[in-house]
Motif scaffolding. Structure first.
Motif, PDB file in Angstrom:
ATOM      1  N   LEU A  33       0.841  -1.209   0.000  1.00 19.83           N
ATOM      2  CA  LEU A  33       0.000   0.000   0.000  1.00 19.83           C
ATOM      3  C   LEU A  33       0.871   1.253   0.000  1.00 19.83           C
ATOM      4  O   LEU A  33       1.870   1.310   0.724  1.00 19.83           O
ATOM      5  N   ASP A  34       0.472   2.247  -0.780  1.00 22.98           N
ATOM      6  CA  ASP A  34       1.199   3.516  -0.784  1.00 22.98           C
ATOM      7  C   ASP A  34       0.245   4.632  -1.177  1.00 22.98           C
ATOM      8  O   ASP A  34      -0.627   4.441  -2.029  1.00 22.98           O
ATOM      9  N   HIS A  35       0.430   5.801  -0.540  1.00 16.74           N
ATOM     10  CA  HIS A  35      -0.477   6.925  -0.785  1.00 16.74           C
ATOM     11  C   HIS A  35      -0.120   7.713  -2.038  1.00 16.74           C
ATOM     12  O   HIS A  35      -0.896   8.537  -2.501  1.00 16.74           O
ATOM     13  N   ALA A  36       1.073   7.472  -2.592  1.00 13.73           N
ATOM     14  CA  ALA A  36       1.535   8.264  -3.734  1.00 13.73           C
ATOM     15  C   ALA A  36       0.872   7.799  -5.027  1.00 13.73           C
ATOM     16  O   ALA A  36       0.430   6.656  -5.155  1.00 13.73           O
ATOM     17  N   THR A  37       0.823   8.709  -5.987  1.00  7.66           N
ATOM     18  CA  THR A  37       0.296   8.345  -7.302  1.00  7.66           C
ATOM     19  C   THR A  37       1.412   7.831  -8.204  1.00  7.66           C
ATOM     20  O   THR A  37       1.160   7.125  -9.173  1.00  7.66           O
ATOM     21  N   ARG A  38       2.661   8.176  -7.873  1.00  2.50           N
ATOM     22  CA  ARG A  38       3.811   7.757  -8.677  1.00  2.50           C
ATOM     23  C   ARG A  38       4.724   6.904  -7.809  1.00  2.50           C
ATOM     24  O   ARG A  38       5.059   7.281  -6.693  1.00  2.50           O
ATOM     25  N   LEU A  39       5.124   5.779  -8.338  1.00  4.29           N
ATOM     26  CA  LEU A  39       5.864   4.790  -7.555  1.00  4.29           C
ATOM     27  C   LEU A  39       7.295   5.241  -7.271  1.00  4.29           C
ATOM     28  O   LEU A  39       8.014   5.681  -8.167  1.00  4.29           O
TER      29      LEU A  39
END
Length: 403
Positions: A33-39
């Motif tokens: 899970l990650d809140h960013a739109t870009r990895l």
């Protein structure tokens, strides 16, 4: 009913993806899970876009922590050579810069794609972008409330990084989770960061922005509670607000506010002795002599800062005054007024106290199933690829042990 995973990894950066890939390839069901739109934006911008992905010399001596022995276990079980094995597996061309720093020949994007491919090989599920509202433990499982619904897992690995570079999404989520479960935090502060100076004593140096030279820099005595002795020979850069460059970034992690740093601007020579010896053979102005050894603007600034007339002639100078000038160049003690803060810091010092964690698995001793890895933990490397090596090693430790 929400699907239950063996492992939920919060944070899809270097440590998080390494952990997810290792656990997934062991047959664990993993969600990342990650809140960013870009990895993995921090990987993308690292090393000038070429990612200084490790340092061939990385060892425990290159890391700071309130508990300096903690990192030994993970670093010994996943070494720079181990990560180079992955680099070769994915056919990424690389080169070594000075002091063991390894970079991609092409782009940091290759490291991101390597980690993505390793996660795919482990059948890792992705939730991104995914904002986390809360984390709670219910019996033997954890429930992560997100804007896309609950995620349920038997284990949670926190790999959310530190507070550095907030413009790419850094948050204090990892610290908040630690505090929620009553884990101690070593007070975070900016690391690998430019130092700032102000006041009248710095005014002669404000016009020197852009000047760079190799120096010796040191701080601390190694005595007293919390005192850390640091020493580096690296390039220093004068900026509009103070000092930067690798020498300053390195020493900033050892610097304690209110104390001086010590600079030797000409580490290969004893300036006082050279000047005194030159009195009998040179009739030149003092500034012209210094300009043979350092940038002329810096020479002029040092003369003004130390009370010498710009046109002072070497033969007219008493030996005592030349020794004073030599000290100002070889043993320049200056007290920074602060740092450029998290916006310019490459890493965050401090974090989850390692005494709360198992050095074998990175699991919280008093919260079974909860792990902390990477920059969230109170382990901080030097400049030059060491922090990526800690990400790989701590991610591997957790990914190899999570059940």
């Amino acid at each position: 009913m929400s699907k239950q995973y063996d492992v939920a990894v919060i944070g899809a950066g270097a440590a998080g993806m390494m952990c997810a890939a290792v656990a997934g390839q062991r047959g664990k069901s993993v969600v990342l899970l990650d809140h960013a739109t870009r990895l993995a934006e921090k990987i993308r911008i690292s090393g000038g876009g070429r990612c200084n992905f490790t340092n061939i010399n990385a060892g425990p001596q290159n890391f700071l922590s309130e508990n300096p022995h903690f990192c030994k276990s993970a670093l010994s079980r996943y070494t720079p050579q181990d990560f180079l094995g992955l680099i070769r597996k994915h056919h990424i061309a690389w080169h070594e810069k000075h002091r063991g720093q390894l970079f991609c020949d092409d782009s940091s994007e290759q490291i991101i794609q390597l980690l993505r491919a390793e996660c795919i090989a482990g059948d890792v599920s992705w939730r991104m972008p995914c904002k986390i509202a809360s984390l709670r433990k219910e019996g033997e499982r954890f429930v992560i409330a997100t804007d896309g619904g609950d995620v349920v897992a038997r284990n949670v690995v926190v790999a959310t990084g530190g507070l550095s570079i907030p413009k790419i999404g850094a948050t204090d989520l990892g610290y908040r989770i630690a505090k929620q479960f009553d884990l101690q935090i070593v007070e975070p502060r900016p690391g690998l960061v430019p130092l700032t100076f102000d006041g009248p004593s710095w005014q002669p140096f404000t016009p020197l922005a852009g000047i760079s030279l190799e120096v010796d820099v040191s701080t601390g005595t190694g005595k007293g509670k919390g005192a850390k002795r640091g020493y580096f020979r690296e390039d220093l850069l004068f900026t509009h607000r103070g000092l930067s460059g690798p020498a300053i970034l390195q020493i900033s992690s050892y610097w304690t506010p209110g104390t001086p740093i010590m600079l030797d601007l000409l580490p290969e020579m004893d300036v006082a002795e050279e000047l005194i010896a030159a009195k009998t053979t040179h009739k030149k102005q003092l500034g012209n002599i210094l300009a043979q050894w350092m940038p002329s603007r810096l020479a002029d600034g040092l003369l003004v800062a130390n009370g010498f007339a710009p046109d002072a002639r070497l033969p007219d100078m008493a030996d005592a005054k030349l020794r004073k000038l030599g000290d100002a160049i070889n043993r320049w003690a200056i007290v920074p007024t602060g740092t450029e803060g998290y916006k310019k810091a490459e890493v965050t010092l401090g974090g989850v106290d390692t005494r709360e964690l198992s050095q074998q698995s990175m699991m919280a001793n008093k919260v079974p199933g909860l792990y902390f890895i990477g920059e969230t933990v109170d382990v901080t490397g030097w400049l030059g690829g060491y922090n990526f090596q800690w990400a790989w090693a701590s991610g591997y430790a957790a990914g190899s042990n999570v059940e």
